[in-house]
Enzyme design. Structure first.
Site, PDB file in Angstrom:
ATOM      1  N   GLU A  92       0.828  -1.201   0.000  1.00  0.00           N
ATOM      2  CA  GLU A  92       0.000   0.000   0.000  1.00  0.00           C
ATOM      3  C   GLU A  92       0.861   1.247   0.000  1.00  0.00           C
ATOM      4  O   GLU A  92       1.958   1.248   0.548  1.00  0.00           O
ATOM      5  CB  GLU A  92      -0.839   0.031   1.276  1.00  0.00           C
ATOM      6  CG  GLU A  92      -1.628  -1.216   1.470  1.00  0.00           C
ATOM      7  CD  GLU A  92      -2.302  -1.260   2.826  1.00  0.00           C
ATOM      8  OE1 GLU A  92      -2.866  -2.287   3.154  1.00  0.00           O
ATOM      9  OE2 GLU A  92      -2.245  -0.250   3.541  1.00  0.00           O
ATOM     10  N   CYS A 105       3.162   8.438   1.650  1.00  0.00           N
ATOM     11  CA  CYS A 105       3.583   7.418   2.609  1.00  0.00           C
ATOM     12  C   CYS A 105       3.841   6.156   1.804  1.00  0.00           C
ATOM     13  O   CYS A 105       2.947   5.680   1.101  1.00  0.00           O
ATOM     14  CB  CYS A 105       2.468   7.218   3.643  1.00  0.00           C
ATOM     15  SG  CYS A 105       2.800   5.859   4.771  1.00  0.00           S
ATOM     16  N   CYS A 112       5.648  -7.478   7.144  1.00  0.00           N
ATOM     17  CA  CYS A 112       6.642  -6.960   8.091  1.00  0.00           C
ATOM     18  C   CYS A 112       6.999  -8.063   9.077  1.00  0.00           C
ATOM     19  O   CYS A 112       6.146  -8.855   9.461  1.00  0.00           O
ATOM     20  CB  CYS A 112       6.076  -5.758   8.853  1.00  0.00           C
ATOM     21  SG  CYS A 112       7.315  -4.951   9.910  1.00  0.00           S
ATOM     22  N   CYS A 116       4.845  -6.050  15.715  1.00  0.00           N
ATOM     23  CA  CYS A 116       4.204  -5.157  16.699  1.00  0.00           C
ATOM     24  C   CYS A 116       2.751  -5.612  16.851  1.00  0.00           C
ATOM     25  O   CYS A 116       2.034  -5.757  15.853  1.00  0.00           O
ATOM     26  CB  CYS A 116       4.281  -3.705  16.238  1.00  0.00           C
ATOM     27  SG  CYS A 116       5.979  -3.148  15.993  1.00  0.00           S
ATOM     28  N   CYS A 119      -0.385  -3.859  15.056  1.00  0.00           N
ATOM     29  CA  CYS A 119      -0.256  -3.372  13.676  1.00  0.00           C
ATOM     30  C   CYS A 119      -0.733  -4.409  12.675  1.00  0.00           C
ATOM     31  O   CYS A 119      -0.458  -5.605  12.812  1.00  0.00           O
ATOM     32  CB  CYS A 119       1.220  -3.014  13.426  1.00  0.00           C
ATOM     33  SG  CYS A 119       1.575  -2.547  11.731  1.00  0.00           S
ATOM     34  N   CYS A 335      -1.745   1.829   7.742  1.00  0.00           N
ATOM     35  CA  CYS A 335      -0.931   0.736   8.246  1.00  0.00           C
ATOM     36  C   CYS A 335      -1.381  -0.672   7.872  1.00  0.00           C
ATOM     37  O   CYS A 335      -1.767  -1.455   8.735  1.00  0.00           O
ATOM     38  CB  CYS A 335      -0.847   0.833   9.771  1.00  0.00           C
ATOM     39  SG  CYS A 335      -0.688   2.501  10.368  1.00  0.00           S
TER      40      CYS A 335
END
Ligand code: SAH
Length: 351
Positions: A92, A105, A112, A116, A119, A335
């Site tokens: 994205e 962004c 990832c 976390c 997220c 995110c």
């Protein structure tokens, strides 16, 4: 697969490539300005190149390797692209409009690995690093959403992935963004946001300390940070702060610390007091991000009262605090959320 032209967009590499193809060197500059300044969509748009040459180029190289799987626009002017990569991976990137600012962004990885807990990007782990070309492609695709004459002004590397885990591909892409004959965005308007990987922060300080560094802290002590940011167990807050201080010493640029505010987890007055103590004396900006809820995860946004109280404690302690304005949340612009909310096989282009 034919080579991705955006992978070799810096002038010397592009010159080598066109010479390899048996073309005169000056063609490189022409092709480059068609892509960067004139926003050509295809080789066929490159009107001052002979038609036969345009056809030849289209056989030799690819301009775009992604497809726009989804394009969403929010009422506040935020636009978000879900890009499908050649191997099916999806990432994205977002364009935010704020006054004169045109901020993009961008993502650095597919998924990832940092994990976390709150997220959306890391829920399925990491698939792979993005290439230099794929990172630049996000910039150019977003640039093309602006009317002719409008330019991108800021970049935040806050999309999917951990940028410093892909630093070798990120930095050449940012070189293009900051180059006078690239996007011409000054280094200090480019922010790299990291979970906090000390060796990579030091490498960044050595290689190019002109970028604005943001460190995602999210907790005032290791016990809590280990819960929220699992990679912290291998690193620890102290080592991150030392690396961040080193970056500041080398760059002279004020650091930003990010703190996602999660109801009842890290938003209590005691957390604010401890955070103030931890950061006191550092010439840093504390960027507080009220949690943007992710479907399926149990975390919540703190109440307005809790947010105000948290802020007041930090401000009274003398810290510079900024609350991040929420933009585009109606379109899941936060995110890794759009990717999760779009069925695998859906490829659509809309408003
Ligand atoms: N890997 C980088 C970039 C992540 S995105 C990093 O860790 O900094 C940029 C920021 O948004 C990070 O601080 C990240 O923790 C935060 N973030 C991620 N998901 C969020 C959510 N649902 N709501 C609010 N902030 C979020």
């Amino acid at each position: 697969m034919t080579p991705h032209l955006l992978q070799t967009l810096d002038l010397p590499s592009l010159q080598n490539l066109v010479v390899e193809w048996g073309l005169p060197k000056f063609r490189a500059q022409q092709i480059r300005s068609w892509i960067v300044e004139n926003r050509a969509e295809s080789f066929d748009d490159m009107a001052n190149l002979p038609k036969a040459l345009r056809g030849q180029l289209a056989e030799k190289a690819q301009l775009w390797t992604t497809q726009i799987a989804k394009h969403t626009t929010a009422a506040d002017g935020t636009e978000k692209l879900l890009l499908q990569l050649h191997d099916g991976g999806r990432i994205e990137c977002v364009l935010l409009r704020d006054g004169d600012r045109r901020t993009i962004c961008i993502s650095s990885q597919v998924g990832c690995a940092m994990g976390c807990v709150f997220c959306a990007s890391g829920l399925d782990g990491v698939d792979r690093n993005l290439t230099v070309g794929e990172i630049i492609e996000q910039m150019l695709r977003l640039q093309r959403l602006l009317p002719v004459g409008e330019r991108l002004s800021h970049i935040v590397v806050m999309g999917m992935g951990e940028p410093l885990a892909n630093i070798d591909r990120l930095l050449p892409a940012l070189d293009f963004a900051s180059a006078e004959d690239g996007l011409g965005i000054s280094h200090r308007r480019i922010t790299i946001s990291t979970v906090g990987l000390p060796p990579a922060i030091r490498r960044l300080a050595d290689r190019d300390s002109r970028y604005h560094l943001a460190v995602s802290l999210h907790a005032p002590d290791d016990e809590l940070r280990n819960q929220i940011v699992p990679t912290n167990k291998k690193v620890g807050i102290q080592a991150i702060l030392e690396a961040a201080d080193h970056y500041f010493d080398v760059s002279g640029r004020r650091l930003t610390f990010e703190y996602v505010l999660l109801a009842e987890l890290n938003d209590r007055p005691e957390h604010a007091h401890r955070l103030a103590k931890l950061l006191r004396g550092r010439p840093a900006l504390l960027n507080i991000i009220p949690y943007n809820p992710v479907a399926g995860l149990p975390y919540r946004t703190p109440s307005k009262e809790a947010q105000h109280e948290f802020r007041a404690i930090l401000e009274n302690a003398g810290l510079t605090v900024k609350f991040r304005q929420r933009k585009g949340d109606k379109i899941n612009a936060a995110c890794g959320q759009l990717r999760r909310n779009t069925p695998e096989n859906l490829v659509q282009i809309s408003g």
